[in-house]
Structures are given as C-alpha cells and as structure tokens.
Scaffold this motif. Sequence first.
Motif, PDB file in Angstrom:
ATOM      1  N   UNK A  53      22.206  50.167  -0.206  1.00  0.00           N
ATOM      2  CA  UNK A  53      23.567  49.368  -0.522  1.00  0.00           C
ATOM      3  C   UNK A  53      22.588  48.636  -1.241  1.00  0.00           C
ATOM      4  N   UNK A  54      22.210  47.766  -2.365  1.00  0.00           N
ATOM      5  CA  UNK A  54      21.515  46.302  -2.719  1.00  0.00           C
ATOM      6  C   UNK A  54      21.887  45.645  -2.800  1.00  0.00           C
ATOM      7  N   UNK A 100      38.153  37.597   6.116  1.00  0.00           N
ATOM      8  CA  UNK A 100      38.309  37.951   7.046  1.00  0.00           C
ATOM      9  C   UNK A 100      37.134  39.255   6.869  1.00  0.00           C
ATOM     10  N   UNK A 101      37.516  39.989   6.098  1.00  0.00           N
ATOM     11  CA  UNK A 101      36.695  41.411   5.797  1.00  0.00           C
ATOM     12  C   UNK A 101      34.919  40.970   4.812  1.00  0.00           C
ATOM     13  N   UNK A 102      35.808  40.442   4.258  1.00  0.00           N
ATOM     14  CA  UNK A 102      34.498  39.542   3.442  1.00  0.00           C
ATOM     15  C   UNK A 102      33.398  39.136   4.762  1.00  0.00           C
ATOM     16  N   UNK A 103      33.884  38.038   5.052  1.00  0.00           N
ATOM     17  CA  UNK A 103      32.934  37.390   5.730  1.00  0.00           C
ATOM     18  C   UNK A 103      32.354  38.521   6.486  1.00  0.00           C
ATOM     19  N   UNK A 104      32.661  39.029   7.329  1.00  0.00           N
ATOM     20  CA  UNK A 104      32.134  40.103   8.683  1.00  0.00           C
ATOM     21  C   UNK A 104      31.371  41.052   7.485  1.00  0.00           C
ATOM     22  N   UNK A 105      31.441  41.313   6.771  1.00  0.00           N
ATOM     23  CA  UNK A 105      30.615  42.061   6.323  1.00  0.00           C
ATOM     24  C   UNK A 105      29.331  41.656   5.720  1.00  0.00           C
ATOM     25  N   UNK A 106      29.941  40.758   5.424  1.00  0.00           N
ATOM     26  CA  UNK A 106      28.322  39.293   4.664  1.00  0.00           C
ATOM     27  C   UNK A 106      27.123  39.177   5.833  1.00  0.00           C
ATOM     28  N   UNK A 107      27.886  39.461   7.287  1.00  0.00           N
ATOM     29  CA  UNK A 107      26.758  38.726   8.324  1.00  0.00           C
ATOM     30  C   UNK A 107      26.178  40.097   8.784  1.00  0.00           C
ATOM     31  N   UNK A 108      27.099  40.908   8.591  1.00  0.00           N
ATOM     32  CA  UNK A 108      26.678  42.225   9.599  1.00  0.00           C
ATOM     33  C   UNK A 108      25.818  43.406   8.428  1.00  0.00           C
ATOM     34  N   UNK A 109      26.133  43.136   7.004  1.00  0.00           N
ATOM     35  CA  UNK A 109      25.757  44.011   6.384  1.00  0.00           C
ATOM     36  C   UNK A 109      24.241  45.325   6.675  1.00  0.00           C
ATOM     37  N   UNK A 110      23.789  44.240   7.152  1.00  0.00           N
ATOM     38  CA  UNK A 110      22.427  45.509   7.210  1.00  0.00           C
ATOM     39  C   UNK A 110      22.664  46.273   8.896  1.00  0.00           C
ATOM     40  N   UNK A 111      23.886  46.289   9.092  1.00  0.00           N
ATOM     41  CA  UNK A 111      24.845  47.131  10.387  1.00  0.00           C
ATOM     42  C   UNK A 111      26.067  47.947   9.549  1.00  0.00           C
ATOM     43  N   UNK A 112      26.241  47.779   7.863  1.00  0.00           N
ATOM     44  CA  UNK A 112      27.229  48.335   7.789  1.00  0.00           C
ATOM     45  C   UNK A 112      26.852  50.225   7.330  1.00  0.00           C
ATOM     46  N   UNK A 113      27.931  50.705   8.207  1.00  0.00           N
ATOM     47  CA  UNK A 113      27.624  51.977   7.266  1.00  0.00           C
ATOM     48  C   UNK A 113      29.241  52.977   7.494  1.00  0.00           C
ATOM     49  N   UNK A 114      29.360  53.984   5.981  1.00  0.00           N
ATOM     50  CA  UNK A 114      30.927  54.211   5.722  1.00  0.00           C
ATOM     51  C   UNK A 114      31.769  54.520   7.224  1.00  0.00           C
ATOM     52  N   UNK A 115      32.798  54.112   7.161  1.00  0.00           N
ATOM     53  CA  UNK A 115      34.260  54.378   7.798  1.00  0.00           C
ATOM     54  C   UNK A 115      33.526  53.668   8.873  1.00  0.00           C
ATOM     55  N   UNK A 116      32.533  52.000   8.727  1.00  0.00           N
ATOM     56  CA  UNK A 116      32.406  51.202  10.292  1.00  0.00           C
ATOM     57  C   UNK A 116      33.560  50.645  10.250  1.00  0.00           C
ATOM     58  N   UNK A 117      34.016  49.833  11.226  1.00  0.00           N
ATOM     59  CA  UNK A 117      35.229  49.203  11.507  1.00  0.00           C
ATOM     60  C   UNK A 117      35.107  48.293  10.225  1.00  0.00           C
TER      61      UNK A 117
END
Length: 282
Positions: free
Chosen positions: A102-103, A222-239
């Motif tokens: 995802x870009x 909170x969800x957006x905060x965590x996504x923006x900081x950990x988007x490199x490790x994001x995968x479908x179905x992740x926390x």
Amino acid sequence: WETIHKEYKAKIALGLFLFFTVWWVIMHLLLESDHFLYHYYGVFYGIIAVWGAIWGIAIARKWGGFKSIMGKALLMLSFGLLAQEFGQNAYSYYIFVLHVDIPYPSIGDIGFFGTIPFYIYGAYLLGKAAGVKFSLNSAKNKAQAFLIPAVMVAICYILFLRNYSFDLSTPLTTFLTYGYPLGQAIYISIGILTYSLTRGILGGVMKAKILFLIFAFSAQFLADYIFLFFQQSYYPGSPIDYLYTVAYFLMAIGIIQFETIYNKLRHTEQYGCLFTNNGKNY
C-alpha cells in the motif's frame, strides 16, 4: 447499553463486533499471519462501518435530514463512516487486485482523510443543536473554548509531529502527515467542548450521547495514530485492523443512539427546541 437494549440495529452492530472479535482472536491464537482468513478479515470488518452508516442515514431522516441541524449532524457522521469504508476497500484493492504494498499517500487516503471534515462538521452541528452557541457568554466558557483545542493540538504535536521534518518536496505526504492528527484534534476538541458546555442544557439529555461520541472519536484517533507509526509493519487482520474494528463499532453505536433519544423526546414538549426553532427543525 440503553441503546443496545432497545434498538435491534445496535444489537446487530454488537453481534457483528463480537463476531469479528472472535474471528480475530482465533486467527491470532491458531493461524500464521499469511493465512487467507487474515486477508478476509481485512476485507470484511468494514461491514460494521457500513451498517452504522446506513442506519445513521435512516435515523437522520427521522430528525429531518438536511433540513435540520441534528439531521445534518448525523448525516455527516454517517458519511464519515462510509468514507472510512472507501479507504478500506481501496487498501484491499492494492493488496488483492494489484498485489502491491500500500503506497502512502494512496487513493485510500481520499476516504480516510475525507472522514475528518465530515466528523468536524458533524461535531460542530451537534454542538450547535445542543446549545453551545448559547453558552459562550462567560469568561470560564470562553477559556474552555480556547484551552481545549489548544491542549489537543499540543498533544498531537507531541505524539505525531515533534520529530517530523517539514518537507516541501513531498507536499501531499507532508499535508496528510500534519492534517491527520490536527484534523482529528479538531473534531475531538469540538466533542469535548460540546460535552463541557452543554452539561446543564436540555436537562443534560445530550450529555451521555456526546460523551460516547468522544470515546468513538478517540478510538478513531488512536487507531490512526498507531497505523501512522507502524504502517510499515501493517498486514491485513493485524492488531491495527482490530483497533479500527473497535472504532467503527463505537461510532456505529454512537450514531444509532440518536434513534433512542429521538424516540424518547419526540413527544416531549420540554425538548421541542431540538426539533423546531422559529419553524426550523433542529
């Protein structure tokens, strides 16, 4: 809980949330992260947002739709949920159709960032309907109107932006990086301000509803905060996806609860100002 007890729409929203919670827990206990059920989770949990949005639009019509302040507020919140689902579907398109990472920024950000103006305007309209404009007549209230947004912006700066280098060579990325947290700070601030300034208005009838929406806004933040900081490790179905599941559920219930209050107040003269004011519906 009153809304879940009384409204079947809320019961179904809770059922969907519990279904996806059990799905998520079983996946993480028993399956590897590349299992197809993770991918399906990432595709389908947005059903909760769609459910909340559809009924939010229907409930808004009861309040008068675009002809009333309350109706418009609920429509804006519902459109915000639909924008989230658009962003989620766009991400699924990158993953399952294009088979690429995802870009950032991407088409999905049209939906995810588009939620922010919808929520800001919706929170503003809720405040207007609840009587905030009648409350800014004391030094204490004016101080709150200044301090609450200032504190939220400061929190966003510390959490998101303190170590970020302003880069004009990538203007869209820079705009979104600043715009996401600051925009969310605005709608959370409006929610807190509305709660604070309307506690004694209309017998406190809006108090619990606004407080619940503040929790829903905060879950989204909170969800957006965590996504923006950990988007490199994001995968479908992740926390991260589960945090969005929680946020969508809270917002869906936050919107549906206004049917409960509509049914409770529509025949009550004391709260007639929520529905009409000089011939104009609220």
